[in-house]
Design a protein around this motif. Sequence first.
Motif, PDB file in Angstrom:
ATOM      1  N   MET A   1      31.961  22.474  65.569  1.00  0.00           N
ATOM      2  CA  MET A   1      31.172  21.275  65.752  1.00  0.00           C
ATOM      3  C   MET A   1      31.776  20.108  64.955  1.00  0.00           C
ATOM      4  O   MET A   1      31.859  19.007  65.460  1.00  0.00           O
ATOM      5  CB  MET A   1      29.726  21.536  65.319  1.00  0.00           C
ATOM      6  N   ILE A   2      32.179  20.332  63.722  1.00  0.00           N
ATOM      7  CA  ILE A   2      32.808  19.290  62.918  1.00  0.00           C
ATOM      8  C   ILE A   2      34.300  19.294  63.225  1.00  0.00           C
ATOM      9  O   ILE A   2      34.954  20.326  63.161  1.00  0.00           O
ATOM     10  CB  ILE A   2      32.568  19.525  61.409  1.00  0.00           C
ATOM     11  N   ASP A   3      34.809  18.116  63.570  1.00  0.00           N
ATOM     12  CA  ASP A   3      36.227  17.988  63.912  1.00  0.00           C
ATOM     13  C   ASP A   3      36.925  17.245  62.778  1.00  0.00           C
ATOM     14  O   ASP A   3      36.839  16.023  62.691  1.00  0.00           O
ATOM     15  CB  ASP A   3      36.373  17.246  65.237  1.00  0.00           C
ATOM     16  N   TYR A   4      37.607  17.988  61.930  1.00  0.00           N
ATOM     17  CA  TYR A   4      38.264  17.404  60.762  1.00  0.00           C
ATOM     18  C   TYR A   4      39.460  16.538  61.138  1.00  0.00           C
ATOM     19  O   TYR A   4      39.928  15.750  60.327  1.00  0.00           O
ATOM     20  CB  TYR A   4      38.691  18.508  59.787  1.00  0.00           C
ATOM     21  N   SER A   5      39.951  16.643  62.351  1.00  0.00           N
ATOM     22  CA  SER A   5      41.111  15.853  62.764  1.00  0.00           C
ATOM     23  C   SER A   5      40.725  14.613  63.575  1.00  0.00           C
ATOM     24  O   SER A   5      41.591  13.892  64.051  1.00  0.00           O
ATOM     25  CB  SER A   5      42.072  16.723  63.588  1.00  0.00           C
ATOM     26  N   SER A   6      39.425  14.360  63.713  1.00  0.00           N
ATOM     27  CA  SER A   6      38.971  13.263  64.574  1.00  0.00           C
ATOM     28  C   SER A   6      39.156  11.879  63.972  1.00  0.00           C
ATOM     29  O   SER A   6      39.127  10.886  64.696  1.00  0.00           O
ATOM     30  CB  SER A   6      37.498  13.442  64.924  1.00  0.00           C
ATOM     31  N   GLY A   7      39.299  11.801  62.653  1.00  0.00           N
ATOM     32  CA  GLY A   7      39.370  10.490  62.012  1.00  0.00           C
ATOM     33  C   GLY A   7      37.995   9.938  61.648  1.00  0.00           C
ATOM     34  O   GLY A   7      37.888   8.935  60.952  1.00  0.00           O
ATOM     35  N   VAL A   8      36.930  10.571  62.143  1.00  0.00           N
ATOM     36  CA  VAL A   8      35.563  10.171  61.804  1.00  0.00           C
ATOM     37  C   VAL A   8      35.170  10.927  60.545  1.00  0.00           C
ATOM     38  O   VAL A   8      35.335  12.144  60.485  1.00  0.00           O
ATOM     39  CB  VAL A   8      34.584  10.513  62.957  1.00  0.00           C
ATOM     40  N   PRO A   9      34.684  10.215  59.514  1.00  0.00           N
ATOM     41  CA  PRO A   9      34.299  10.911  58.292  1.00  0.00           C
ATOM     42  C   PRO A   9      33.323  12.054  58.587  1.00  0.00           C
ATOM     43  O   PRO A   9      32.456  11.947  59.456  1.00  0.00           O
ATOM     44  CB  PRO A   9      33.633   9.824  57.441  1.00  0.00           C
ATOM     45  N   VAL A  10      33.465  13.142  57.853  1.00  0.00           N
ATOM     46  CA  VAL A  10      32.666  14.338  58.097  1.00  0.00           C
ATOM     47  C   VAL A  10      31.173  14.032  57.945  1.00  0.00           C
ATOM     48  O   VAL A  10      30.358  14.477  58.754  1.00  0.00           O
ATOM     49  CB  VAL A  10      33.114  15.498  57.176  1.00  0.00           C
ATOM     50  N   TYR A  11      30.803  13.255  56.921  1.00  0.00           N
ATOM     51  CA  TYR A  11      29.378  12.960  56.734  1.00  0.00           C
ATOM     52  C   TYR A  11      28.813  12.209  57.937  1.00  0.00           C
ATOM     53  O   TYR A  11      27.654  12.404  58.313  1.00  0.00           O
ATOM     54  CB  TYR A  11      29.128  12.194  55.426  1.00  0.00           C
ATOM     55  N   ARG A  12      29.642  11.354  58.584  1.00  0.00           N
ATOM     56  CA  ARG A  12      29.189  10.629  59.770  1.00  0.00           C
ATOM     57  C   ARG A  12      29.004  11.584  60.946  1.00  0.00           C
ATOM     58  O   ARG A  12      28.087  11.423  61.740  1.00  0.00           O
ATOM     59  CB  ARG A  12      30.196   9.527  60.143  1.00  0.00           C
ATOM     60  N   GLN A  13      29.880  12.579  61.047  1.00  0.00           N
ATOM     61  CA  GLN A  13      29.731  13.572  62.115  1.00  0.00           C
ATOM     62  C   GLN A  13      28.443  14.369  61.929  1.00  0.00           C
ATOM     63  O   GLN A  13      27.726  14.640  62.898  1.00  0.00           O
ATOM     64  CB  GLN A  13      30.941  14.507  62.144  1.00  0.00           C
ATOM     65  N   VAL A  14      28.137  14.718  60.681  1.00  0.00           N
ATOM     66  CA  VAL A  14      26.891  15.448  60.397  1.00  0.00           C
ATOM     67  C   VAL A  14      25.695  14.547  60.706  1.00  0.00           C
ATOM     68  O   VAL A  14      24.729  14.978  61.351  1.00  0.00           O
ATOM     69  CB  VAL A  14      26.863  15.957  58.937  1.00  0.00           C
ATOM     70  N   ALA A  15      25.754  13.292  60.271  1.00  0.00           N
ATOM     71  CA  ALA A  15      24.669  12.343  60.555  1.00  0.00           C
ATOM     72  C   ALA A  15      24.485  12.186  62.060  1.00  0.00           C
ATOM     73  O   ALA A  15      23.353  12.166  62.558  1.00  0.00           O
ATOM     74  CB  ALA A  15      24.951  10.994  59.898  1.00  0.00           C
ATOM     75  N   ASN A  16      25.585  12.084  62.797  1.00  0.00           N
ATOM     76  CA  ASN A  16      25.504  11.950  64.257  1.00  0.00           C
ATOM     77  C   ASN A  16      24.841  13.169  64.885  1.00  0.00           C
ATOM     78  O   ASN A  16      24.028  13.045  65.803  1.00  0.00           O
ATOM     79  CB  ASN A  16      26.897  11.743  64.857  1.00  0.00           C
ATOM     80  N   ALA A  17      25.186  14.367  64.391  1.00  0.00           N
ATOM     81  CA  ALA A  17      24.601  15.598  64.935  1.00  0.00           C
ATOM     82  C   ALA A  17      23.098  15.656  64.657  1.00  0.00           C
ATOM     83  O   ALA A  17      22.307  16.015  65.549  1.00  0.00           O
ATOM     84  CB  ALA A  17      25.309  16.816  64.344  1.00  0.00           C
ATOM     85  N   ILE A  18      22.692  15.287  63.446  1.00  0.00           N
ATOM     86  CA  ILE A  18      21.262  15.288  63.110  1.00  0.00           C
ATOM     87  C   ILE A  18      20.534  14.240  63.941  1.00  0.00           C
ATOM     88  O   ILE A  18      19.452  14.494  64.485  1.00  0.00           O
ATOM     89  CB  ILE A  18      21.050  15.068  61.598  1.00  0.00           C
ATOM     90  N   ARG A  19      21.134  13.037  64.072  1.00  0.00           N
ATOM     91  CA  ARG A  19      20.530  11.975  64.878  1.00  0.00           C
ATOM     92  C   ARG A  19      20.370  12.433  66.326  1.00  0.00           C
ATOM     93  O   ARG A  19      19.342  12.196  66.960  1.00  0.00           O
ATOM     94  CB  ARG A  19      21.372  10.698  64.826  1.00  0.00           C
ATOM     95  N   ASP A  20      21.394  13.123  66.861  1.00  0.00           N
ATOM     96  CA  ASP A  20      21.307  13.645  68.228  1.00  0.00           C
ATOM     97  C   ASP A  20      20.160  14.637  68.358  1.00  0.00           C
ATOM     98  O   ASP A  20      19.444  14.636  69.365  1.00  0.00           O
ATOM     99  CB  ASP A  20      22.626  14.310  68.639  1.00  0.00           C
TER     100      ASP A  20
END
Length: 150
Positions: A1-20
Amino acid sequence: MIDYSSGVPVYRQVANAIRDDITAGRYRPGAWLPSEAQLAQMYEVGRDTVREALAYLRAEGKITTVRKRGSMVAAEVTREAHHVPPGARVIARMPTPDERRDLATSVELREFGGIPEGVPVFEIFPGARKHRKVLRGDQVELVIDPPENK
């Protein structure tokens, strides 16, 4: 679920998943989110990353956090129109401790000790000899009245 190579900070990916999850209705308004430890385990990240994600969502107004209790999904608020007269000054700022208490609902006083952290206020100075008003930024929509033509 977390893509460390995406360039998007990990905390933002987690926030996006929770928001979704909030948007999809998995977590409804007023519901408590899983604990920081549980979220860290769910997303396979550290607790510091979860804290950053929660802070990001809190800044967006999606959640509120109560010390030693956790984070809950914020209720959707219907904003009330407040007309601002021509020539009035409006200042957006964070509330004082007294304003946090005075502007809170009874539930907020019980749960948070005042309006939730991160909720700004609008201070409106309508003009000379008129009293200033302090309004919650999460409950009003400012409508700027056009100047009257003479």
